[in-house]
Design an enzyme around this catalytic site. Structure first.
Site, short mmCIF file in Angstrom:
data_model
loop_
_atom_site.label_atom_id
_atom_site.label_comp_id
_atom_site.label_asym_id
_atom_site.label_seq_id
_atom_site.Cartn_x
_atom_site.Cartn_y
_atom_site.Cartn_z
N CYS A 173 0.83 -1.20 0.00
CA CYS A 173 0.00 0.00 0.00
C CYS A 173 0.87 1.25 0.00
O CYS A 173 1.37 1.68 1.04
CB CYS A 173 -0.93 -0.01 1.21
SG CYS A 173 -1.95 1.47 1.33
N CYS A 225 -0.38 4.10 2.15
CA CYS A 225 -0.13 3.94 3.59
C CYS A 225 1.34 4.19 3.92
O CYS A 225 1.65 4.83 4.92
CB CYS A 225 -0.44 2.51 4.05
SG CYS A 225 -1.91 1.78 3.34
N ASP A 226 2.24 3.66 3.13
CA ASP A 226 3.64 3.56 3.55
C ASP A 226 4.62 4.38 2.73
O ASP A 226 5.79 4.49 3.10
CB ASP A 226 4.07 2.08 3.52
CG ASP A 226 3.23 1.22 4.46
OD1 ASP A 226 2.83 1.75 5.51
OD2 ASP A 226 2.96 0.06 4.14
#
Ligand code: NAP
Length: 306
Positions: A132, A135-136
């Protein structure tokens, strides 16, 4: 007596549906599954969920939302649903031998990222391996990254990661992308992105964090070493819809089809929310939003039939 609402799945979508339904007095039963909390349970820092200016760990966020759902009287069952029968009301939901009957159902069983299943991948997930970018990606400022895959998700992840990374290499197993032309062209024309065609990742290595990958040329079988700081796997998601396949309309990729702009599925009284029906946004906050919609849709539907 049948429950008014059974919620299947306990990610942000299911738990938000539970908060709304419980506060509306529906006394929902949530069958949360054995992997409760969904994909956020395997995420470390969450920095994009509104309300947490310093960020929050994925499992902590889910624990808080779960507590909020319980506070208003959601009954939570920690088991997997094994079978459903939506052919008539009350609907039937089995957890092994136990049968729950429900006037309405919200399905929020999510989707799971598809992984490469190569050595090192699962050990280093959260330590340089991710599925992701949203997200990261932020944690990889000025780093060199690879993105694996050739579909629209891989293109999107690669383009997003150029905001942070100094260089992104897309690794794809064939000689052409599956992605739409517009997305492919953006990737092919991006100055920070390179593409390795006919290439598969054979191994991810690194002692405590990702240090590199071993790549195999899929036409010559030649193995080469490729140092990198991070590996973003974007080879698709698998919606968790196996038990619903013969009961509800699913699209070609297995996602539950809902009426446009609503959460209603092909069966009146059965609603779907979150990644199990959304292959575009896939965010905790969008799942929570659709979970809220599903609870409101279920509540209105129950009022209309009683
Ligand atoms: P996808 O279209 O199924 O593409 C998956 C990609 O991963 C393919 O290129 C595939 O290679 C590769 N792949 C699969 N298994 C692999 C493995 N074990 N090892 C290496 N590579 C592997 O999945 P997606 O990109 O997640 O997209 C899913 C759907 O959502 C699509 O309909 C897509 O258009 C849509 N979507 C749209 C957008 C957008 O419009 N902004 C964004 C994201 C997703 P092959 O090509 O060789 O099969």
């Amino acid at each position: 007596m049948a429950e008014q609402l059974v919620i299947i799945g306990s990610g942000p979508a299911g738990l938000t549906a539970a908060i709304y339904a419980a506060r509306a007095g529906l006394e929902p039963v949530m069958i949360e599954g054995m992997e409760r909390g969904g994909q956020l349970m395997i995420t470390t820092d969450v920095e994009n969920f509104p309300g947490f200016p310093d960020g929050i760990m994925g499992p902590d966020l889910m624990e808080q939302i779960r507590k909020q759902a319980e506070r208003f009287g959601t009954r939570i069952i920690t088991s997997n649903v094994t079978e459903v029968d939506f052919s008539q009301r009350p609907f039937k939901v089995w957890v092994g031998q136990d049968l729950y009957e429900a006037e309405s159902v919200v399905i929020s069983t999510g989707a799971s990222a598809r992984w490469l299943q190569v050595p090192g991948e699962s050990r280093l997930t959260g330590y340089g391996v991710s599925a992701c970018a949203t997200c990261d990606g932020f944690f990889f400022r000025d780093k060199e990254l690879i993105v694996v895959g050739g579909g629209d998700s891989a293109m999107e992840e690669a383009l997003f990661l150029t905001k942070f990374a100094s260089k992104v290499t897309v690794v794809h197993r064939r000689e052409s992308f599956r992605a739409s032309t517009i997305m492919s062209d953006r990737v092919l024309n991006h100055p920070k992105i390179e593409v390795l065609w006919d290439t598969a990742v054979e191994e991810v290595y690194g002692e405590t964090v990702v240090e590199g990958v071993n790549l195999r040329n899929t036409t010559t079988d030649e193995i080469t070493n490729f140092p990198t700081d991070g590996v973003f796997v974007a080879i698709g998601h698998i919606p968790n819809t196996k038990i619903f396949g013969d009961q509800l309309d699913l699209d070609d990729a297995g996602y539950i089809v809902t009426n446009p702009g609503e959460t209603l599925t092909s069966v009146e009284g059965v609603f779907a929310a979150g990644d199990v029906t959304d292959k575009v946004y896939r965010q905790a906050i969008t799942a929570a939003g659709i979970g809220c919609q599903a609870a409101l849709d279920a509540e209105r539907w129950l009022e209309s039939v009683h």
